[in-house]
Design a protein around this motif. Structure first.
Motif, short mmCIF file in Angstrom:
data_model
loop_
_atom_site.label_atom_id
_atom_site.label_comp_id
_atom_site.label_asym_id
_atom_site.label_seq_id
_atom_site.Cartn_x
_atom_site.Cartn_y
_atom_site.Cartn_z
N GLY A 72 -26.10 -47.45 0.31
CA GLY A 72 -25.42 -46.77 -0.79
C GLY A 72 -24.74 -45.75 -0.03
O GLY A 72 -25.02 -44.81 1.31
N LEU A 672 -28.32 -52.69 0.93
CA LEU A 672 -27.56 -52.06 0.02
C LEU A 672 -26.67 -52.09 -1.14
O LEU A 672 -25.92 -52.00 0.34
N ASN A 673 -26.49 -52.80 -1.60
CA ASN A 673 -24.67 -52.76 -2.35
C ASN A 673 -24.96 -52.44 -3.24
O ASN A 673 -24.80 -53.17 -4.16
N LEU A 674 -25.01 -51.25 -3.77
CA LEU A 674 -25.50 -50.37 -5.02
C LEU A 674 -23.75 -50.42 -6.32
O LEU A 674 -22.47 -49.97 -5.04
N ARG A 675 -23.81 -50.98 -7.12
CA ARG A 675 -23.22 -51.11 -7.71
C ARG A 675 -23.90 -50.65 -9.41
O ARG A 675 -24.43 -51.25 -9.28
N THR A 677 -24.71 -52.35 -11.94
CA THR A 677 -24.92 -53.50 -12.50
C THR A 677 -25.32 -53.86 -14.30
O THR A 677 -26.76 -52.97 -14.77
N ASP A 707 -28.07 -52.90 -7.01
CA ASP A 707 -28.07 -54.05 -6.11
C ASP A 707 -28.29 -55.16 -6.84
O ASP A 707 -29.24 -55.77 -6.99
N MET A 792 -34.11 -48.12 -4.07
CA MET A 792 -32.49 -48.70 -5.43
C MET A 792 -32.67 -47.34 -6.21
O MET A 792 -32.10 -47.04 -7.31
#
Length: 831
Positions: A72, A672-675, A677, A707, A792
């Motif tokens: 992130g 992590l691929n925080l977006r 959601t 994520d 997260m």
């Protein structure tokens, strides 16, 4: 850098978010800049409030530093750039903020601020009362919201200025209703939860009392620095004197009622351990009971050492800036008061000055012993009165006996003189008794031994009689004096034992921390300060005793007697033990991660031995059967064996994935691929393998920053765990709500629930606490769910389900919320 003047810290402290701390902080920055000061904004968080954002106009702002953590992207204060810019004043918001780990950053923002102060930069910052470590648990009890970002109270107490930003609860709620704190869609939920009037009133009182204590500390320091001994009645402080007698309970309750008459009044109980003995009727059991009573009534108990009880009481009261002093009326009778003069109460009243003295009557008043035991040592008055009495009393006795000549014989007259010598010995000791015996011998020889009116010192019989008289008188006097000295030693030993007993009681009650022991030492010996030093200071007015290897207990103040130094040595031994325990605790803390890793490996081996072998064996058996050429399987049997193999391999794959994810979490290597959601995006896949689940309407729930695959894993683990505990005929409920910048997802089961004492082990890996079936699973579901949630920037916590059962609450920040807060503050987010 050693010549740089440390910067000054100013803290704006608020009871709750939204009271205007950041606004006031920026306003002061603008005013200082207008006066010509070099002011720079190092970090400010306006939380989208237009009025606060407007205050940033015209102020130079250091750009934030971008950083990555677990995949992130985040923004933090650029400490290096701010130090390089080196302004006169730096504005740094959110004092308790936790920095994103990595790249050499400090763990906490208050550590960044201390770095700025060490560099000579003045800092203005802001803080909410719930972030103080000493009040963290109290705020959680009041609001029900745990606070994960805290800082030590001492860090705030060291500030040059602390300004309370106060606002009545009704005013803050109106501000929220007008949309000046949170967005309109969040206002109703906030007003109904964290910002209830009762919560805000309690938080406001906590803030006021904490600041009042800080102001009181500053006042005491000012009075000490300027040598101010008079009482400043800024706050009611009631000191009650305890002797250990049966009247103590009455005095404590009376003093507590006096203290309660004013808001914020303090109750202090003090017992003086006298070097010349304790008053009759002292009971250590009574003192212990009275101490508990004082603490139950919200007061504090103190034990001090003093040779003069009255003076020690008044000195203690003045040192504590007491306004009122409560004493019991004397237990001595009228005859005793007539013979021995004024007692402690009268003397305290004379010495009290501007401290009000209350003399409280009780059932034991006037019912003490005839001769109090406090007159057991030779005071200055007795040392003067002894020789004078040794000269005067025999003369007076001679005058009386001369008038009675012929009535008594020589033996009776000699015995009366001997009685007078013994009386003088009781008053002034051996020296006075010798003076009295010589005087009495000469008078007896001249006035009562024939021939009358002449000394018969040439008569051997007369000389022998006088010598025997003098020896008997001196022997009796020596015995009396020795008895007094033994009584003094016994009294001193009793006082020392009582002091050490008080110290031991403090340690048993958990007051054995080094600061607490130092403060108790200072109070006990009525010193100005007490501290630990590496070497004994060579300064006047400082007493130092060894407290272990490389440590000395140093007290600044009056000169201590040799007997007090012996007691101080015992105190130093306890302080040294506390220092050694602290060192051992640090060493044990370093070993604990190694032990935890070893336990984890042991648990993993045990779990792998069964839980991984079972699906592997089932799949292996199915595949082996299909490969067998000796058996002809029907299409139905073949499909069943293939399904078994597929199910076993899928189960084995999930177990391995859980193990790998847990290891990545512990190693900090999870990507992590925080977006943004939405819950509708992840719930279908998360609930695909679980039946009997009800999902509430989630259309109005905002998107969260998460994520998606990891959030799906979290929800799937929680729902699977809830289904395992839900009885037949009941359904798992999944619901969500939005409050103060966060979404709370709840997974509700109707199972047996979990006792409070068992929740501390709920998230430990490789255990199946409360499972109805302990034959399946590695016990990783909840441990992995919490780890993924915290990765997260969220939290996972258990709650009781109304009506029975357990509810797991996942809290995640809104997707639109700024990413610079890690972890995100709870419902009481900073303002």
């Amino acid at each position: 850098m050693s010549d740089v003047r440390p910067g000054r810290l100013k803290v704006y402290l608020g009871a709750a978010p939204g009271v205007g701390k950041t606004y006031r902080m920026l306003d002061e920055g603008r005013r200082r800049a207008a006066r010509g000061a070099d002011v720079v904004v190092g970090f400010a968080e306006p939380h989208g409030r237009p009025h606060t954002e407007a205050m940033l106009d015209g102020l130079e702002t250091v750009p934030r530093a971008a950083c990555t953590y677990r995949g992130g992207r985040f923004e933090e204060m650029d400490l290096a750039a701010l130090l390089a810019r080196h302004p006169q004043v730096a504005i740094v918001d959110e004092f308790a903020h936790t920095n994103v780990p990595g790249e050499g950053r400090n763990a906490k923002r208050w550590q960044d601020i201390e770095t700025l102060l060490d560099a000579g930069i003045d800092v203005i910052t802001a803080l909410n009362i719930q972030h103080l470590a000493s009040l963290n648990d109290v705020v959680e009890k009041i609001t029900g919201v745990p606070q994960h970002e805290t800082l030590p109270d001492e860090v705030v107490r060291r500030a040059w200025q602390i300004e309370l930003v106060d606002m009545p609860p009704e005013g803050l709620r109106r501000r929220m209703a007008h949309g000046n704190v949170y967005a309109p869609e969040k206002v109703d939920a906030a007003l109904a939860n964290y910002f209830r009037p009762g919560n805000l009133t309690a938080l406001r009182q906590l803030a006021l009392l904490w600041v009042a204590d800080r102001v009181d500390e500053a006042l005491q320091e000012y009075r000490s620095q300027h040598g101010i001994g008079g009482v400043w009645e800024t706050r009611e402080r009631v000191v009650v004197a305890l002797t250990g007698g049966p009247e103590g309970d009455t005095l404590i309750r009376r003093a507590a009622r006096i203290a309660d008459r004013s808001a914020g009044g303090d109750l202090l109980a003090v017992h003086v351990a006298r070097s010349d003995g304790l008053a009759d009727g002292v009971s250590h059991a009574s003192l212990a009971r009275q101490r508990r009573l004082v603490e139950d009534l919200g007061g504090s108990y103190h034990s001090v050492v003093g040779d003069d009880v009255a003076t020690t009481l008044v000195e203690f009261a003045r040192a504590e800036n007491a306004t009122q002093l409560v004493l019991g009326t004397s237990r001595r009778g009228r005859l005793a008061r007539f013979l021995t003069g004024p007692g402690t109460g009268e003397t305290v009243t004379e010495l009290s000055g501007d401290i009000d003295v209350h003399r409280v009557t009780h059932e034991r008043a006037g019912r003490g012993t005839l001769l109090p035991s406090r007159r057991r040592t030779l005071s200055t008055a007795r040392m003067i009165a002894g020789p004078v009495t040794g000269l005067v009393l025999p003369v007076l006795l001679t005058i009386v006996l001369a008038q009675l000549r012929g009535t008594l014989n020589l033996t009776s007259e000699a015995l009366l003189f001997l009685l007078a010598v013994v009386g003088v010995a009781c008053i002034g000791g051996v020296a006075s008794a010798v003076i009295a015996s010589i005087t009495a011998s000469l008078l007896l020889n001249y006035w009562f031994i024939p021939p009358i009116g002449a000394f018969t010192l040439d008569d051997p019989n007369a000389l022998l009689a006088l010598a025997v008289f003098a020896v008997v008188a001196a022997t009796v006097a020596a015995v009396v004096d020795r008895s007094l000295r033994l009584s003094r030693r016994s009294a001193r030993a009793t006082a020392e034992a009582e002091t050490m007993s008080s110290l031991a009681g403090s340690i048993v009650r958990g007051e054995a921390t080094i600061p607490a022991l130092l403060e108790r030492t200072r109070e006990t010996f009525c010193m100005e300060s007490a501290g630990l030093v590496d070497e004994p200071p060579d300064e006047a007015g400082v007493t130092a005793v060894p407290a272990g290897p490389g440590a000395w207990l140093a007290l600044r103040g009056r000169t201590l007697s040799s007997s007090e130094r012996r007691v101080l040595a015992a105190f130093a031994a306890h302080v040294g033990s506390a220092v050694e325990r602290a060192r051992l605790a640090e060493a044990a803390a370093e070993v604990e991660p190694v032990k935890a890793a070893d336990r984890l490996r042991t648990a993993l081996l045990r779990a792998v031995g069964h839980d991984l072998r079972t699906p592997l064996a089932a799949g292996w058996a199915a595949v082996a059967s299909l490969r067998s050429r000796d058996v002809e399987f029907s299409p139905e049997d073949r499909d069943e064996l293939l399904a078994t193999a597929d199910e076993s391999m899928a189960k084995l794959n999930r177990l391995v994935e859980n193990l790998l994810d847990l290891s990545r979490l512990e190693a900090g290597a999870l990507t992590l691929n925080l977006r943004a959601t939405t819950l509708e995006e992840v719930l279908p896949m998360a609930l695909a393998d679980v039946c009997d689940v009800d999902v509430a309407d989630l259309e109005e729930i905002p998107a969260v920053l998460a994520d998606p695959p990891l959030l799906e894993r979290v929800i799937a683990n929680l729902v699977t765990n809830a289904a395992r505990h839900t009885p037949s005929g009941s359904r798992v409920l999944v619901t969500a709500s939005a409050l103060a910048g966060r979404v709370e997802l709840r997974v509700v089961d109707r199972g047996p629930g979990l006792p409070t004492e068992g929740r501390e082990h709920l998230f430990e890996p490789f255990q199946r606490l409360g499972d109805t079936d302990n034959t399946t699973g590695l016990g990783l579901g909840l441990a992995l769910a919490r780890g993924l949630t915290e990765a997260m920037n969220g939290t996972l916590s258990p709650e009781d389900t109304p009506g029975g059962g357990l509810t797991m609450v996942v809290s995640l920040p809104f997707a639109a919320q700024p990413l610079s807060v890690v972890p995100t503050e709870q419902s009481a987010g900073g303002a």
